[in-house]
Design a protein around this motif. Sequence first.
Motif, PDB file in Angstrom:
ATOM      1  N   ARG A  22      -5.097 -34.329  55.806  1.00 22.23           N
ATOM      2  CA  ARG A  22      -4.763 -34.063  57.200  1.00 22.23           C
ATOM      3  C   ARG A  22      -5.191 -32.646  57.550  1.00 22.23           C
ATOM      4  O   ARG A  22      -4.838 -31.697  56.859  1.00 22.23           O
ATOM      5  N   GLN A  29      -7.316 -36.677  60.408  1.00 25.32           N
ATOM      6  CA  GLN A  29      -7.082 -36.984  59.005  1.00 25.32           C
ATOM      7  C   GLN A  29      -8.203 -37.883  58.511  1.00 25.32           C
ATOM      8  O   GLN A  29      -8.810 -38.635  59.281  1.00 25.32           O
ATOM      9  N   SER A  37      -6.475 -40.083  66.078  1.00 23.19           N
ATOM     10  CA  SER A  37      -5.738 -39.265  65.119  1.00 23.19           C
ATOM     11  C   SER A  37      -4.620 -40.026  64.422  1.00 23.19           C
ATOM     12  O   SER A  37      -4.223 -39.689  63.307  1.00 23.19           O
ATOM     13  N   GLY A  64       1.006 -42.558  55.492  1.00 25.67           N
ATOM     14  CA  GLY A  64       0.544 -41.897  56.694  1.00 25.67           C
ATOM     15  C   GLY A  64       0.933 -42.709  57.903  1.00 25.67           C
ATOM     16  O   GLY A  64       1.229 -43.899  57.812  1.00 25.67           O
TER      17      GLY A  64
END
Length: 297
Positions: free
Chosen positions: A239, A245, A271, A195
């Motif tokens: 997400r 997320q 975020s 991520g």
Amino acid sequence: MAYVTGTALLAAFVVGCSADTGTGGSAADSKSGTETVAAAAPGKYRTLPEPCRAVESSTLKDLLPGAAELTEDQQRKVYEGTATVTYDTDRRVGCRWKSEDSSSSHSLFIDFERVVSYDPAVSDDDRAREVYTKKETAAGLSSPSATPDATESAESTGGGEDKGEKKQTPPADSGEASGDTSGDASESTSHALAGPTPEGKSSDDENTDDGAGTPDENLQPRILDDLGDSAFLDDLLTRAGSTAQHRTVKVVFRTSNVIVTVEYTEQPAVSTAVPDSKELQEKAQALARKLVDEFTE
């Protein structure tokens, strides 16, 4: 002409009755000799702990850091938790906690399920093993100790998925949600430890042993060998659209005929931030070990 005395007739009648009685006794013995299946042993546990009191306050303070910023009354409400709806507290109970602060929100969910077999030939422990194996298979994991019958049962119910197509599922045999981890159709759930981060790196860079960008395999979803009779850990990064997320670490273990689920979730306020897998996994496992001790005492 033949003549039979009354005494002789009486003796013949008695002999005939004795012969009939013997025949009847043999028939009864024949029936009683039919093979019967002995009832399987009941499970070790007949009741479940009160879930909202199963976690120590010191542990809740560590898992829910945002509560420290609240007033005393507000903290008390957070730490009391909210019991999940259940129709049989001897079979299934659960509790949820949640706290928020300026940087993130944390939520905790625990679920206790006491499995009962209604088949006299199948023990509660064996039935619990089958239910647990379905959960393990749904997470894309497999245990060397899983029985072939249990694995086949899990696959026949659609539980077996390829490790690259794992899905987040609620606890088996329940219509209740498994926590704050379920989302709408816009959510994308991944078991990979990847991520974006504020520095533009992937979370794979964070979860390394040597800092060289090699993913730490110790943080991947896996079987746990030293927790209860059987256990596994799953790590899900979800997400919701492009702005939010959250990461949920799930630890599931079986002890005799009880299956325990621990879900610990963190959602950063920023975020682009990614919750740290190592920290969440360590805390979720520590709580699971405390819970298994409750059942072994």
